[in-house]
Write a protein that holds these residues in place. Structure first.
Motif, PDB file in Angstrom:
ATOM      1  N   ALA A 326      28.160  56.603  11.952  1.00 48.31           N
ATOM      2  CA  ALA A 326      28.835  55.208  11.877  1.00 48.31           C
ATOM      3  C   ALA A 326      28.846  54.513  10.412  1.00 48.31           C
ATOM      4  O   ALA A 326      29.422  53.318  10.427  1.00 48.31           O
ATOM      5  CB  ALA A 326      27.150  54.752  13.019  1.00 48.31           C
ATOM      6  N   GLU A 327      28.089  55.093   9.402  1.00 52.04           N
ATOM      7  CA  GLU A 327      28.613  54.617   8.409  1.00 52.04           C
ATOM      8  C   GLU A 327      29.730  54.197   8.262  1.00 52.04           C
ATOM      9  O   GLU A 327      30.113  53.851   7.221  1.00 52.04           O
ATOM     10  CB  GLU A 327      28.080  55.008   6.979  1.00 52.04           C
ATOM     11  CG  GLU A 327      26.158  55.698   7.472  1.00 52.04           C
ATOM     12  CD  GLU A 327      26.219  56.958   8.111  1.00 52.04           C
ATOM     13  OE1 GLU A 327      25.137  57.215   7.505  1.00 52.04           O
ATOM     14  OE2 GLU A 327      26.326  56.980   9.095  1.00 52.04           O
ATOM     15  N   PHE A 328      30.797  55.395   8.610  1.00 54.63           N
ATOM     16  CA  PHE A 328      32.063  55.283   7.926  1.00 54.63           C
ATOM     17  C   PHE A 328      33.175  54.961   8.911  1.00 54.63           C
ATOM     18  O   PHE A 328      34.514  54.871   8.493  1.00 54.63           O
ATOM     19  CB  PHE A 328      32.701  56.942   7.456  1.00 54.63           C
ATOM     20  CG  PHE A 328      31.710  57.381   7.048  1.00 54.63           C
ATOM     21  CD1 PHE A 328      31.274  57.306   5.485  1.00 54.63           C
ATOM     22  CD2 PHE A 328      30.430  59.015   6.534  1.00 54.63           C
ATOM     23  CE1 PHE A 328      30.031  57.833   4.846  1.00 54.63           C
ATOM     24  CE2 PHE A 328      29.795  59.030   5.967  1.00 54.63           C
ATOM     25  CZ  PHE A 328      29.759  58.935   5.194  1.00 54.63           C
ATOM     26  N   ASN A 329      32.843  54.371  10.044  1.00 50.42           N
ATOM     27  CA  ASN A 329      33.613  53.539  11.247  1.00 50.42           C
ATOM     28  C   ASN A 329      34.387  52.701  10.216  1.00 50.42           C
ATOM     29  O   ASN A 329      35.824  52.305  11.377  1.00 50.42           O
ATOM     30  CB  ASN A 329      32.565  52.690  12.443  1.00 50.42           C
ATOM     31  CG  ASN A 329      32.223  54.618  13.183  1.00 50.42           C
ATOM     32  OD1 ASN A 329      33.120  55.983  13.110  1.00 50.42           O
ATOM     33  ND2 ASN A 329      31.456  54.167  13.535  1.00 50.42           N
ATOM     34  N   SER A 330      34.031  51.906   9.665  1.00 48.71           N
ATOM     35  CA  SER A 330      34.897  50.945   9.418  1.00 48.71           C
ATOM     36  C   SER A 330      35.355  50.739   7.247  1.00 48.71           C
ATOM     37  O   SER A 330      34.725  51.573   6.758  1.00 48.71           O
ATOM     38  CB  SER A 330      34.045  49.447   9.503  1.00 48.71           C
ATOM     39  OG  SER A 330      34.097  48.609   8.363  1.00 48.71           O
ATOM     40  N   ALA A 331      36.778  50.678   7.688  1.00 49.91           N
ATOM     41  CA  ALA A 331      37.725  50.321   6.404  1.00 49.91           C
ATOM     42  C   ALA A 331      36.612  50.481   5.254  1.00 49.91           C
ATOM     43  O   ALA A 331      36.927  50.698   3.577  1.00 49.91           O
ATOM     44  CB  ALA A 331      38.600  49.343   6.416  1.00 49.91           C
ATOM     45  N   SER A 332      35.080  49.328   5.293  1.00 48.02           N
ATOM     46  CA  SER A 332      34.443  48.371   4.378  1.00 48.02           C
ATOM     47  C   SER A 332      33.493  49.574   3.853  1.00 48.02           C
ATOM     48  O   SER A 332      32.445  49.291   3.435  1.00 48.02           O
ATOM     49  CB  SER A 332      34.168  46.991   4.239  1.00 48.02           C
ATOM     50  OG  SER A 332      33.844  47.013   5.910  1.00 48.02           O
ATOM     51  N   GLY A 333      33.471  50.722   4.863  1.00 45.70           N
ATOM     52  CA  GLY A 333      32.307  51.262   4.158  1.00 45.70           C
ATOM     53  C   GLY A 333      32.117  52.260   3.346  1.00 45.70           C
ATOM     54  O   GLY A 333      33.268  52.146   2.512  1.00 45.70           O
ATOM     55  N   PRO A 334      30.956  52.768   2.956  1.00 44.16           N
ATOM     56  CA  PRO A 334      31.484  54.254   1.836  1.00 44.16           C
ATOM     57  C   PRO A 334      33.362  54.728   1.784  1.00 44.16           C
ATOM     58  O   PRO A 334      33.305  55.442   2.582  1.00 44.16           O
ATOM     59  CB  PRO A 334      30.589  54.902   1.462  1.00 44.16           C
ATOM     60  CG  PRO A 334      29.972  53.894   2.552  1.00 44.16           C
ATOM     61  CD  PRO A 334      30.349  53.504   3.287  1.00 44.16           C
ATOM     62  N   ARG A 335      33.476  54.901   1.184  1.00 43.05           N
ATOM     63  CA  ARG A 335      34.665  55.889   0.925  1.00 43.05           C
ATOM     64  C   ARG A 335      35.225  57.107   0.102  1.00 43.05           C
ATOM     65  O   ARG A 335      34.293  57.194  -0.424  1.00 43.05           O
ATOM     66  CB  ARG A 335      35.302  54.765  -0.567  1.00 43.05           C
ATOM     67  CG  ARG A 335      37.437  55.588  -0.267  1.00 43.05           C
ATOM     68  CD  ARG A 335      38.286  54.742  -1.796  1.00 43.05           C
ATOM     69  NE  ARG A 335      39.264  55.284  -1.631  1.00 43.05           N
ATOM     70  CZ  ARG A 335      40.162  54.744  -1.457  1.00 43.05           C
ATOM     71  NH1 ARG A 335      40.037  53.364  -1.393  1.00 43.05           N
ATOM     72  NH2 ARG A 335      41.897  55.283  -1.750  1.00 43.05           N
TER      73      ARG A 335
END
Length: 513
Positions: A326-335
């Motif tokens: 879930a941490e990486f599901n959004s474009a604003s998450g950790p790159r």
């Protein structure tokens, strides 16, 4: 001046990967093309002026699965044919045998020794042969027997590749030009050491490999010694020859034996001390550590499918896990930057036709190694596209959430900063949080870029859990497969006879005493 031929094939080969390596993967170089590759042999250099060098065929493939019998026969036949043409013009005095040492061919054991046996049938018994190898190669008794000089890298990661090849050629010329030893061949002391460890446990950056390899120049400096070398061996193949080894060459029997036994003894005394070059953990543990750290960029090695150790490069297990978090599901998450996953020509055509900025859905990975997970359906925005890479052919970056997935037509290792910047990816501080690369120990440029790193113990053809791979043919007992030895290994140096005839004619096993 001595007349010297150049030939060799190299491929670090995992027998635990379902992949197969074909002739085209070796990118064969022929004739003068070989001399152009090695600047130390070009006209005007010391070595270039010390002999006339004649390239036949040299091929080095990206590490991978077992080499097909057809590929080996095709390339070996061409080497033999080219050597025949060369010696018909005029006999050669020497041969530089440019190999890796961990190649496995279908239906064939100890293929580097077999190739050299065929070469010897052409060039004859009196030609001096000097071999250069990777320290992750395997050194059978037969291979030492058919060579006169043999050396290998002294660093892992390998920052002395050209230095080693230069040394092999320098030693060859020195022997051929030695007036006081005209007609004499160097003595060779060989010690197989019953240790078989992964490169990630034997990096010369750290102890105990650091002090082990520091002892090599000390032995080499002994009177009567020409070269000293230590091979770690290759852990992800299952042949009787797979183990660590020491070879010392020179002119004094006592010195070469004493030097070889010294190095073998240092190696064995440290066998319980070898450990991974970095902190390790499951993928989940590594990701939690990275997310909880303030150090950026944080590198994680996807070690089980490392394409430069023999992995197929298309295992999707790690990518499945990443896309499911879930941490990486959004474009604003950790790159996150993930390097990489092959997708094949059809998927790459879809990406290229869609173009940068478009949203695509493609199936990637698991075309070769689908043992651990199936293909991934990847949906995301096309960030960049690049054509013409030697290995990958076509590369692209697809952004899914905050994960930038490097997708390739064919597998490719990512070892240099330019591999990323060419794809418009900045993996420096404040630009990337986590960089996850299919690799074992970090190559020098990545190591310098990483603020911190861990090695994820992931599945694949080069799984770091060696004892679970299922070796059946290595000579036992062997550390770490066997933790208890009835007695300390003898580690007595064996002087190998100077003859190109197969060892069985001398009454010896071709692999061990």
């Amino acid at each position: 001046m001595p007349r010297i031929a150049i030939a060799g094939l190299g491929c670090e080969t995992s027998t635990f990967s379902p992949a197969r390596t074909h002739a085209s993967a070796f990118h064969p170089r022929r004739g003068d093309e070989i001399l152009q590759t090695y600047s130390f042999l070009q006209h005007g250099t010391d070595l270039g002026n010390a002999a006339t060098w004649h390239g036949t065929l040299v091929g080095h493939a990206l590490p991978g699965g077992i080499v097909t019998k057809a590929a080996f026969e095709e390339l070996a036949h061409e080497i033999v044919r080219r050597l025949k043409d060369l010696v018909q013009e005029e006999p050669v005095d020497g041969l530089w045998y440019d190999i890796h040492g961990a190649m496995v061919v279908e239906e064939l054991d100890d293929c580097e020794a077999e190739l050299l046996r065929r070469i010897r049938q052409v060039i004859g018994p009196d030609v001096i042969v000097s071999a250069s190898m990777d320290l992750h190669g395997n050194v059978s008794r037969e291979l030492v027997h058919q060579t006169d000089l043999i050396t290998c890298y002294r660093t892992a990661p390998h920052v002395d590749v050209m230095e080693t090849k230069t040394r092999a050629c320098h030693n060859l010329v020195a022997v051929l030009n030695s007036k006081d030893r005209l007609g004499k061949r160097p003595l060779k002391a060989w010690v197989p050491v019953p240790i078989l460890l992964a490169g990630e446990q034997t990096s010369t950056r750290i102890e105990p490999a650091k002090h082990l390899y520091a002892a090599v120049p000390e032995v080499e400096a002994m009177d009567g010694v020409l070269d000293a070398s230590i091979w770690v061996g290759y852990a992800w193949a299952d042949e009787p020859r797979n183990c660590a080894a020491v070879v010392v060459t020179g002119w004094d029997e006592h010195a070469v034996k004493r030097g070889a036994e010294k190095l073998a003894g240092i190696f064995w005394e440290a066998h319980e001390e070898f450990d991974f070059v970095a902190p390790t953990g499951s993928l989940d543990e590594c990701l939690q550590a990275a997310l909880g750290s303030r150090k950026r960029p944080y590198f994680i090695s996807d070690s089980g499918d490392n394409p430069t150790a023999g992995g197929a490069g298309d295992v999707t297990w790690t990518l499945h896990q990443l896309l499911g978090r879930a941490e990486f599901n959004s474009a604003s998450g950790p790159r996150v930057v993930y390097a990489s996953i092959p997708a094949g020509s059809q998927a790459m055509q879809t990406i290229v036709e869609a173009g940068i900025g478009a949203t695509v859905t493609v199936m990637v990975g698991a075309d070769v190694d689908n043992i651990h997970a199936g293909p991934v359906q990847l949906t995301g925005r096309v960030h960049s596209i690049k054509h013409g890479d030697r290995h990958a052919h076509i590369e692209a970056v697809v952004q899914s959430g905050s994960i930038f997935v490097i997708v390739t037509e064919l597998r490719k290792p990512y070892h240099h900063e330019q591999d990323f910047t060419d794809l418009d990816l900045n993996v420096r501080k404040d630009a990337a949080d986590i960089v996850l690369v299919k690799i074992g120990y970090l190559e020098p440029e990545l190591f310098d870029m990483a603020a911190d790193w861990m090695m994820a113990l992931t599945p694949g053809g080069v799984n770091q859990d060696l004892e679970r791979l299922g070796h059946k043919r290595i000579v036992r007992p062997m550390w770490p497969f066997d933790k208890v030895f009835d007695k300390k290994p003898g580690l007595s140096a064996i002087l190998i006879p100077a003859s190109y005839e197969p060892l069985w004619k001398h009454g010896f096993s071709a692999l061990h005493d």
